[in-house]
Scaffold this motif. Structure first.
Motif, PDB file in Angstrom:
ATOM      1  N   GLU A   1      65.407  60.736  39.015  1.00  0.00           N
ATOM      2  CA  GLU A   1      65.278  62.171  39.953  1.00  0.00           C
ATOM      3  C   GLU A   1      66.229  63.162  39.627  1.00  0.00           C
ATOM      4  O   GLU A   1      65.972  64.209  39.463  1.00  0.00           O
ATOM      5  N   PRO A   2      67.585  62.633  39.595  1.00  0.00           N
ATOM      6  CA  PRO A   2      68.549  63.858  39.019  1.00  0.00           C
ATOM      7  C   PRO A   2      68.387  64.217  37.734  1.00  0.00           C
ATOM      8  O   PRO A   2      68.472  65.541  37.211  1.00  0.00           O
ATOM      9  N   LYS A   3      67.870  63.563  36.791  1.00  0.00           N
ATOM     10  CA  LYS A   3      67.555  63.838  35.496  1.00  0.00           C
ATOM     11  C   LYS A   3      66.387  64.982  35.278  1.00  0.00           C
ATOM     12  O   LYS A   3      66.825  66.093  34.818  1.00  0.00           O
ATOM     13  N   TRP A   4      65.475  64.875  36.226  1.00  0.00           N
ATOM     14  CA  TRP A   4      64.477  65.801  36.070  1.00  0.00           C
ATOM     15  C   TRP A   4      64.954  66.957  36.709  1.00  0.00           C
ATOM     16  O   TRP A   4      64.515  68.463  36.512  1.00  0.00           O
ATOM     17  N   GLN A   5      65.481  66.917  37.866  1.00  0.00           N
ATOM     18  CA  GLN A   5      65.975  68.072  38.596  1.00  0.00           C
ATOM     19  C   GLN A   5      67.082  69.064  37.699  1.00  0.00           C
ATOM     20  O   GLN A   5      66.925  70.323  37.525  1.00  0.00           O
ATOM     21  N   SER A   6      67.937  68.157  36.793  1.00  0.00           N
ATOM     22  CA  SER A   6      68.605  68.966  35.756  1.00  0.00           C
ATOM     23  C   SER A   6      67.681  69.698  34.872  1.00  0.00           C
ATOM     24  O   SER A   6      67.943  70.901  34.457  1.00  0.00           O
ATOM     25  N   PHE A   7      66.671  68.883  34.513  1.00  0.00           N
ATOM     26  CA  PHE A   7      65.593  69.596  33.491  1.00  0.00           C
ATOM     27  C   PHE A   7      65.074  70.802  33.853  1.00  0.00           C
ATOM     28  O   PHE A   7      65.066  71.777  33.244  1.00  0.00           O
ATOM     29  N   TRP A   8      64.694  70.860  35.319  1.00  0.00           N
ATOM     30  CA  TRP A   8      63.943  72.308  35.699  1.00  0.00           C
ATOM     31  C   TRP A   8      64.996  73.272  35.923  1.00  0.00           C
ATOM     32  O   TRP A   8      64.926  74.239  35.784  1.00  0.00           O
ATOM     33  N   THR A   9      66.222  72.877  36.470  1.00  0.00           N
ATOM     34  CA  THR A   9      67.116  73.701  36.519  1.00  0.00           C
ATOM     35  C   THR A   9      67.538  74.679  35.144  1.00  0.00           C
ATOM     36  O   THR A   9      67.708  75.801  35.039  1.00  0.00           O
TER      37      THR A   9
ATOM     38  N   ILE B   1      52.797  73.111  47.770  1.00  0.00           N
ATOM     39  CA  ILE B   1      51.919  74.373  47.523  1.00  0.00           C
ATOM     40  C   ILE B   1      52.351  75.124  46.197  1.00  0.00           C
ATOM     41  O   ILE B   1      51.631  75.613  45.376  1.00  0.00           O
ATOM     42  N   ALA B   2      53.648  75.125  46.215  1.00  0.00           N
ATOM     43  CA  ALA B   2      54.319  75.850  45.179  1.00  0.00           C
ATOM     44  C   ALA B   2      54.155  75.260  43.863  1.00  0.00           C
ATOM     45  O   ALA B   2      53.765  76.087  42.899  1.00  0.00           O
ATOM     46  N   ARG B   3      54.063  73.994  43.741  1.00  0.00           N
ATOM     47  CA  ARG B   3      54.019  73.674  42.431  1.00  0.00           C
ATOM     48  C   ARG B   3      52.555  73.307  41.974  1.00  0.00           C
ATOM     49  O   ARG B   3      52.043  73.740  40.846  1.00  0.00           O
TER      50      ARG B   3
ATOM     51  N   GLY C   1      54.153  65.682  24.964  1.00  0.00           N
ATOM     52  CA  GLY C   1      55.670  66.531  24.584  1.00  0.00           C
ATOM     53  C   GLY C   1      55.996  67.484  25.657  1.00  0.00           C
ATOM     54  O   GLY C   1      57.215  67.499  25.937  1.00  0.00           O
ATOM     55  N   GLU C   2      54.918  67.965  26.281  1.00  0.00           N
ATOM     56  CA  GLU C   2      55.453  69.069  27.398  1.00  0.00           C
ATOM     57  C   GLU C   2      55.674  68.619  28.617  1.00  0.00           C
ATOM     58  O   GLU C   2      55.132  67.534  28.870  1.00  0.00           O
ATOM     59  N   ALA C   3      56.317  69.084  29.398  1.00  0.00           N
ATOM     60  CA  ALA C   3      56.581  68.366  30.691  1.00  0.00           C
ATOM     61  C   ALA C   3      55.483  68.914  31.734  1.00  0.00           C
ATOM     62  O   ALA C   3      54.780  69.883  31.395  1.00  0.00           O
ATOM     63  N   VAL C   4      55.482  67.890  32.716  1.00  0.00           N
ATOM     64  CA  VAL C   4      54.299  68.335  33.630  1.00  0.00           C
ATOM     65  C   VAL C   4      54.400  69.881  34.460  1.00  0.00           C
ATOM     66  O   VAL C   4      53.527  70.276  34.647  1.00  0.00           O
ATOM     67  N   VAL C   5      55.622  70.024  34.482  1.00  0.00           N
ATOM     68  CA  VAL C   5      56.105  71.521  35.335  1.00  0.00           C
ATOM     69  C   VAL C   5      55.137  72.605  34.514  1.00  0.00           C
ATOM     70  O   VAL C   5      55.030  73.728  34.946  1.00  0.00           O
TER      71      VAL C   5
END
Length: 870
Positions: A17-25, A68-70, A787-791
RNA sequence: GCGGGCGUGGCGUAAUGGUAGCCGCAACGGACUUAAAAUCCGUUUUUCGAAAGGAAGUGCCGGUUCGAGUCCGGCCGCCCGCACCA
């Protein structure tokens, strides 16, 4: 982009979880930029008060907004999803008084804690737009707009009655008065007249009412509550001539408001508020009346008291002349049930048709003359004693005992009286509103200073905008009761901006509801030099989806609607309605337990053994309380931090969305949380197995199509569910999809086509659950080799060829009772279906010996065979 | 008092007027295991029946309809909002 290093062995939320949070940030995934080429979507949850730590209610609220946002983002919208802090208010000051902590430090510390907690939830928030309402860079705009409001005539300063706590030296809200005493000091609360600032929300009463019709994406319940709160009523104001006991005409008249002018011939008294000018005037030389006035004032303002209080009055010794019957004189009373703030603070009483009036009449032996009765009733014998006659809906009633009104209906009689009053000029038709102007002065430190200066020569002088913000001084003491701004040695002493002579600052601060009335607009351009940047606000506003608790249905939401109008009038905003769509979510509730001695016990300390609850440590028997809103006092709070640490944010989010519809209260249970956690693990196992399969394209081969249909139809229904905020349904669809994948995976000999379908199903599963469990989704997506992130991946669409239905199972009923079912091509019509159903053995049996009347065939729905016994 | 909402398995719930109970929780049975946990498979509205197959069933009473959990009327119960508003 750094390598996220996914392995298939286990799902470890603590690392993932922290890993992906950093990724998004790091990739600034959620930073919103205006882009006129794309459709925008502004989703906002009611921002939190920084009380210390987030609670489960926050988790639920922000999870919904986040889904909703995502989801909207994946669907191609340019999404704005900001976060801030409703940071002024009493708890900070109380902390200062109780623990000697400065409100500012306390508030910003809490913000830091809660920001960290929210971030651990993995919310898709644009943190670059964050602000707190106690930031001078925020409230300076609030002050500037207030000055514009003054110029625009939206502000009034007037004396009003308030609840005054003589010990704490402060004004109390009605909710803070308990049994007539201050909630903190315990001192008997006084009513006191104070000069207060008001925003003229009543100027917009009609508009705020009318515009409710256009808010068709708001819950009906909230619109109705606002409608009742605004409380429009149509009636008349008219003036009685007054005379004294000797029949001498007085200079003053008595103006009253009524909605029942049709009952004027049933009038038997008049009543005024004890605060009414007439009452005050007479009280000056009437000790009995003066005592009565004091008694009413001492009763306090608590609703409970008011409700219980007996209807009481004190005769003023003056009489009102009946407008149509010159020999009828109505005694005038000061009465404890008449509100100075409504209508004219005076009324005429018609006991026969009003419960309160008949109670009063019986107490003071006043006549009760019925003037409305069911049509055809015997007038001579129609008498009322303790219960008024109230016309019910649809009832045919007419006027009686009413001179020229006899025989008319209520509405005809109203019209007739109105005409006559208007003709003689003693009265006019009036629309009244229950809504009061908004008193915004608070005798508090931790709020936005009201930017005016009191000058003994120039009067009230707004602080020039160039001198804004009027900042709160930080060197204040809370050692004395009252507002520290009043006691501050230097802060309030300034020179008048107008004449430059010595003057004093206003020491009152704003009601914090002002802070929250326009924050949504500030989020559109949080760093702009103006309160609201016109280009940014034109693009982002209104808020497309607003989410919060129903407890704000009236005040916050009505104030915000008014504020938008006020900002519009002063050129700060180009819209009147802030929130296009509103959703009010339910609370998070949890079981409660009590010990024999009546103390609340932590639910985690209660164990169920042999059909009874006992304390895990002491073994003491426990009684089960209700399932109630989480609160510290009942000790049934569950800390989100604990849950996130144990199970992860995705599990907490999943649980908050599942099972219970979002508008209802959701019960927190340990079993439910564990169930959610097990499901995250199950997803991980399924995806891990799929990831081990060779790459294979999805085909239309028969072995693939069954599973593919489930995937694609699930995508369609989840899209629909999320568009309509039906999170619980979306979640059950996810379960169904995973239930379909499981058996397919277990099949020993998989065809290439089946493998293709499985890989596709895995992709769908991950993308469809991603708004709810974003971290797990990213990790799974990576594992699947994308390769691409879900986001940054678009929302899956169901292919028409897979979502289309070719065959349908229709129920076959006999006389409305299901007897069999039949598989037919979609769209099959009567001609095709009739012969088929009559061949069915079960149908033959069911209709044997009966007479066939008709066969109802609703294509793609149902077949119903109607038979009778003969 | 006024206004609004809601009553469906053991529980949370689902069902554009069209096969009531999808999905989840809990429970039970089975597989795997030395054992337990985890996992996987199955059962689970009530009732009659060995089964096949019936019957009843969405708070209660009635109505509309070929057909009602859903629409209408009246009760009962629970919840929420407002509450002396003339």
């Amino acid at each position: 982009m750094k390598d996220m290093g996914v392995t298939a062995e286990r799902y470890n939320h603590r690392e993932t979880e922290p890993k992906w949070q950093s990724f998004w940030t790091e990739n600034q995934c959620f930073e919103a930029k205006e882009d006129p080429s794309r459709p925008k979507y502004y989703v906002l949850e009611m921002f939190p008060y920084p009380s210390g730590r987030i609670h489960m209610g926050h988790v639920r609220n922000y999870t919904m907004g986040d889904v909703i946002a995502r989801f909207r983002r994946a669907c191609g919208y340019n999404v704005l999803h900001p976060m801030g802090w409703d940071a002024f208010g009493m708890p900070a000051e109380n902390a200062a008084i109780e623990r000697g902590i400065h409100p500012k430090g306390w508030t910003y510390d809490n913000i830091a804690t809660m920001r960290g907690q929210l971030k651990s939830m993995g919310l898709a928030i644009d943190w670059s737009r964050e602000f707190a309402t106690c930031d001078p860079s925020y409230y300076k705009h609030e002050q500037a707009m207030f000055i514009d409001f003054i110029t625009a005539g939206l502000v009034e300063r007037r004396v009003s009655l308030v609840n005054w706590d003589p010990v704490d030296q402060t004004v109390l809200a009605n909710e803070q008065v308990i049994d007539g005493k201050g909630w903190r000091s315990g001192a008997v609360v006084e009513k006191r007249e104070l000069a207060q600032w008001f925003l003229k929300i009543t100027d917009y009463a009609q508009d705020l009412l009318d515009a409710l019709d256009g808010l068709d994406k708001w819950p009906d319940k909230v619109r109705l509550m606002q409608k009742n709160w605004i409380g429009r009523s149509e009636g008349m104001t008219f003036t009685f001539e007054l005379e004294d006991a000797n029949g001498k005409k007085l200079d003053d008249g008595l103006t009253v408001y009524t909605t029942r002018h049709d009952t004027i011939f049933g009038a038997s008294f008049c009543a005024v508020s004890s605060e009414h000018p007439l009452s005050k005037k007479i009280a000056a030389h009437n000790p009995e009346l003066e005592n009565f006035r004091k008694e009413v004032a001492a009763l306090g303002t608590s609703e409970e008291n008011i409700e219980r209080a007996e209807k009481k009055g004190c005769a003023l010794g003056v009489f009102a002349r009946h407008p149509f019957l010159k020999d009828v004189k109505l005694p005038v009373y000061a009465a404890n049930f008449v509100l100075m703030g409504y209508g004219e603070g005076a009324l005429f009483g018609c006991p026969a048709h009003d419960q309160r009036d008949i109670d009063f009449a019986n107490k003071y032996h006043l006549p009760v003359l019925p003037v409305v009765a069911p049509r055809g009733v015997d007038v001579a014998s129609f008498k009322l004693t303790t219960e008024p006659y109230l016309e019910k809906d649809g009832e045919d009633s007419v006027l009686i005992n009413s001179n020229f009104l006899d025989g008319l209906t209520v509405s005809q009689a109203k019209e007739e009286v109105a005409k006559r009053f208007e003709a003689t000029g003693i009265g006019k038709r009036t629309v009244n509103f229950r809504l009061r102007d908004w008193g915004v002065s608070r005798q508090r430190y931790w709020g936005c200073p009201i930017p005016v200066v009191h000058c003994k020569d120039c009067g009230i002088v707004p602080v020039p905008k160039s001198q804004l913000p009027v900042e709160l001084p930080e060197d204040v003491k809370f050692d004395k009761p009252g507002n520290p701004l009043v006691h501050h040695p230097t802060w309030k002493h300034v020179n008048c901006p107008n004449c430059n002579e010595a003057a004093e600052r206003e020491t009152d601060t704003f009601d914090t509801f002002i802070d929250s009335s326009w924050y949504y607009a500030r989020f559109a351009s949080p760093h702009d030099a103006e309160p609201v940047n016109p280009v940014a606000s034109k693009y982002w506003l209104p808020v497309d989806q607003y989410i919060g608790g129903v407890e704000h249905a009236i005040l916050h939401l009505l104030y915000s609607r008014f504020y938008a109008r006020a900002m519009h009038k002063t050129g700060h905003l180009d819209a009147d309605e802030p929130f296009a769509s509103l959703f009010t979510q339910g609370m998070v509730i949890h079981e409660t337990f009590k010990s024999a001695s009546g103390e609340w016990v932590l639910p985690s300390d209660a164990v169920h053994k042999d059909g009874a609850w006992t304390h895990i440590k002491t073994g003491e028997a426990l009684s089960v309380g209700g399932v109630e809103k989480m609160s510290k006092s009942k000790r049934n709070v569950v800390d989100p931090d604990t849950i996130i640490a144990a199970y992860g944010a995705d599990t907490a989010r999943w649980f908050m969305l599942s099972d219970t519809p979002p508008e209802r209260d959701i019960e927190w249970t340990e079993a439910g949380a564990e169930g959610s956690w097990r499901f995250t693990q199950r997803i991980w196992r399924i995806i891990s197995e799929i990831a081990d399969l060779p790459n294979s394209p999805a085909s239309m081969d028969q072995s693939a199509v069954v599973l593919r249909r489930v995937s694609h139809r699930t995508a369609v229904s989840i899209t629909d569910d999320l568009n309509n905020l039906r999170f619980n349904r979306a979640i059950s669809r996810i379960y169904e999809l995973s239930n379909a994948i499981g058996p397919a995976l277990a099949t020993a000999n998989k065809t290439t086509d089946m493998i293709g379908a499985l890989r596709e199903a895995g992709d769908f599963l991950v993308l469809l659950m991603a708004p709810m469990m974003p971290h797990l989704a990213e990790e799974c997506w990576k594992l699947l080799g994308h390769g691409e992130a879900v986001v940054n991946t678009v929302w899956p669409k169901g292919l028409a060829e897979l979502t289309a239905v070719a065959e349908m199972t229709l129920a076959v009923q006999v006389n409305g009772k299901r007897r069999d079912e039949i598989l037919v091509p979609k769209g099959a019509d009567r001609d095709m279906i009739e012969p088929l159903v009559l061949e069915l053995e079960s149908i033959k049996r069911a209709i044997e010996g009966k007479v066939l009347k008709k066969i109802i065939v609703v294509p793609d729905r149902i077949v119903n065979i109607v038979v009778t016994d003969e």
